[in-house]
Design a protein around this motif. Structure first.
Motif, short mmCIF file in Angstrom:
data_model
loop_
_atom_site.label_atom_id
_atom_site.label_comp_id
_atom_site.label_asym_id
_atom_site.label_seq_id
_atom_site.Cartn_x
_atom_site.Cartn_y
_atom_site.Cartn_z
N UNK A 124 10.88 -4.87 3.32
CA UNK A 124 9.70 -4.11 2.05
C UNK A 124 9.12 -3.87 3.39
N UNK A 125 8.57 -2.25 2.88
CA UNK A 125 8.60 -1.43 3.75
C UNK A 125 6.52 -1.38 2.93
N UNK A 126 5.75 -0.80 3.26
CA UNK A 126 4.56 -0.47 2.75
C UNK A 126 3.83 1.36 3.00
N UNK A 127 4.60 2.12 2.84
CA UNK A 127 3.69 3.76 3.29
C UNK A 127 3.46 4.34 2.56
N UNK A 128 1.89 5.05 2.11
CA UNK A 128 0.96 4.02 2.83
C UNK A 128 0.63 2.70 2.12
N UNK A 129 -0.23 2.22 3.31
CA UNK A 129 -0.41 0.94 3.81
C UNK A 129 -1.17 0.17 2.68
N UNK A 130 -1.45 -0.72 1.19
CA UNK A 130 -2.10 -1.38 0.48
C UNK A 130 -1.76 -2.97 1.40
N UNK A 131 -3.45 -2.88 2.16
CA UNK A 131 -4.55 -2.48 2.72
C UNK A 131 -5.23 -1.74 3.44
N UNK A 132 -4.55 -1.17 4.20
CA UNK A 132 -4.99 -0.43 4.83
C UNK A 132 -4.44 0.50 5.49
N UNK A 133 -3.89 2.00 4.44
CA UNK A 133 -4.06 2.68 4.40
C UNK A 133 -2.96 3.75 6.22
N UNK A 134 -2.27 2.38 6.41
CA UNK A 134 -1.05 3.02 7.83
C UNK A 134 -0.57 3.78 7.09
N UNK A 135 0.26 4.83 7.70
CA UNK A 135 1.02 5.52 7.63
C UNK A 135 2.64 5.76 8.30
N UNK A 136 3.49 5.86 7.96
CA UNK A 136 5.23 4.85 8.28
C UNK A 136 5.40 6.66 9.04
N UNK A 137 5.29 7.39 9.91
CA UNK A 137 6.56 8.72 10.59
C UNK A 137 7.73 8.20 10.03
N UNK A 138 7.95 9.43 9.84
CA UNK A 138 9.93 9.52 9.42
C UNK A 138 10.60 8.74 10.38
N UNK A 139 10.01 9.08 11.94
CA UNK A 139 11.29 8.62 12.86
C UNK A 139 11.06 6.71 13.03
#
Length: 373
Positions: free
Chosen positions: A155-170
């Motif tokens: 599982x991925x979660x981007x933007x994250x619940x709860x933190x709001x972190x975002x994973x870039x394309x790379x």
């Protein structure tokens, strides 16, 4: 042996009840920032579409109407940088939470299988693994599971619940490559994708796992999950969908037919209207941005630390020298209810999650209490 209720953890928000009662006792009432439930009106164009489709005596199709699946394809091309989605590889779901909770079971996972999810994560990823009899692994490090036997779902979660972190394309592409090497499915929960605040995500958009830069031009072994609850205020409609690998989606479709998991026809019509209109999404984004700015300033002014986060619907907040539950209690004394970070795993032991989903009037009351104004 079947699953027993005792195999599942207590529902997290039930444990918040004493603090909720304390917050409600505040002379000026509670400001509830603990749950990310929308409070703003459902757009009129959506309610009109729902009403126009209200005469629906027959069963809806599990696969969804062609109009809805085409609307999802248009939306992915316009808003998510995914130009080549197959309409047959789109499947409406009854909200996104049921899909998150059921996906390991729907994929046939069981004892001996491993489900990977983020270290700080929505608890339903873990619950879904338990329901299937699989084992959950909480980590943000690809090295912790790459090449490991038994990993079947990541599982991925981007933007994250709860933190709001975002994973870039790379970063997403690294996960996809590692999962494909071991034959695991990557499921990306992207429900907050249109709620980006900081650059470059505000301009370029938060990448989807189906983005060609991530997928390499193939959706094999990939699923993206999206909900209209947050961007369109449709939480009460239970309006969501999953899209990606045509073979995986076809398998999910066949199982869901047996279970009768169908999105009501009027809701499907409302989803088409919501997906084809960007103006109401921009208006809601502006509301949340305004509330976010006010709450960040208030918490920081009161001595709290707000973790840098570029997207999402929450603030990830700490108080110096305090654990999560102490911070929850302190804020409840001020009539402000928040969620302890422990709801999202051990990584949140010193954090609280603050939702932006309160009216402007309620946010103003919270700001006043935090700042003493």
């Amino acid at each position: 042996m079947g699953l027993h209720v005792g195999d599942l953890p207590d529902f997290p928000w039930d444990t918040l009840a004493p603090h909720a009662a304390r917050a409600r006792s505040h002379p000026d009432g509670v400001v509830d920032l603990s749950v990310g439930t929308p409070v703003d009106p459902t757009p009129e164009l959506v309610t009109a579409a729902l009403a126009a489709a209200a005469d629906a005596p027959g069963y809806p199709t599990t696969h969804g109407t062609p109009e809805l699946r085409d609307a999802v394809v248009r939306w992915y091309a316009r808003r998510r940088g995914v130009p080549d989605l197959d309409p047959a590889a789109v499947l409406p779901t009854i909200g996104s939470k049921e899909l998150v909770g059921l996906l390991p079971s729907l994929l046939g996972l069981g004892p001996g299988d491993v489900v990977v999810h983020p270290a700080a994560a929505y608890p339903t990823y873990d619950v879904g693994a338990r329901l299937a009899g699989a084992t959950a692994l909480a980590t943000d490090r690809v090295a912790d599971w790459a090449g490991r036997d038994g990993v079947r779902l990541v599982w991925l979660n981007s933007p994250s619940n709860p933190t709001g972190a975002v994973l870039g394309a790379d970063e997403l592409a690294e996960v996809v490559a590692a999962a494909r090497e071991i034959g695991a499915v990557v499921a990306s929960d992207e429900c907050y994708a249109l709620l980006a605040w900081d650059e470059p995500w505000r301009t370029s958009g938060v990448p989807s796992v189906l983005d060609p830069r991530v997928s390499g031009g193939s959706h094999d072994s990939l699923l993206a999950v999206h909900s209209l609850s947050k961007q369109s205020n449709l939480a009460g409609y239970r309006a969501a969908f999953v899209a990606g690998d045509p073979t995986l989606v076809a398998g999910l479709l066949e199982t869901r037919k047996h279970l009768g998991l169908m999105v009501p026809a009027p809701v499907q019509a409302a989803m088409v209207a919501a997906l084809d209109d960007d103006e109401h999404v921009a208006a809601q984004h502006a509301r949340y941005a305004r509330r976010r700015t006010a709450l960040v300033a208030a918490f920081e002014g009161a001595g709290y630390r707000v973790e840098a986060f570029p997207a999402g619907l929450y603030l990830w907040v700490t108080a110096p020298g305090q654990d999560a539950w102490t911070t929850v209690a302190d804020l409840a004394d001020q009539g402000v209810l928040v969620a302890p970070g422990t709801f999202y795993g051990a990584a949140g032991a010193r954090h609280v999650r603050v939702a932006l989903t309160a009216t402007d009037e309620a946010v103003a009351r919270a700001v006043s209490r935090l700042t003493g104004a």
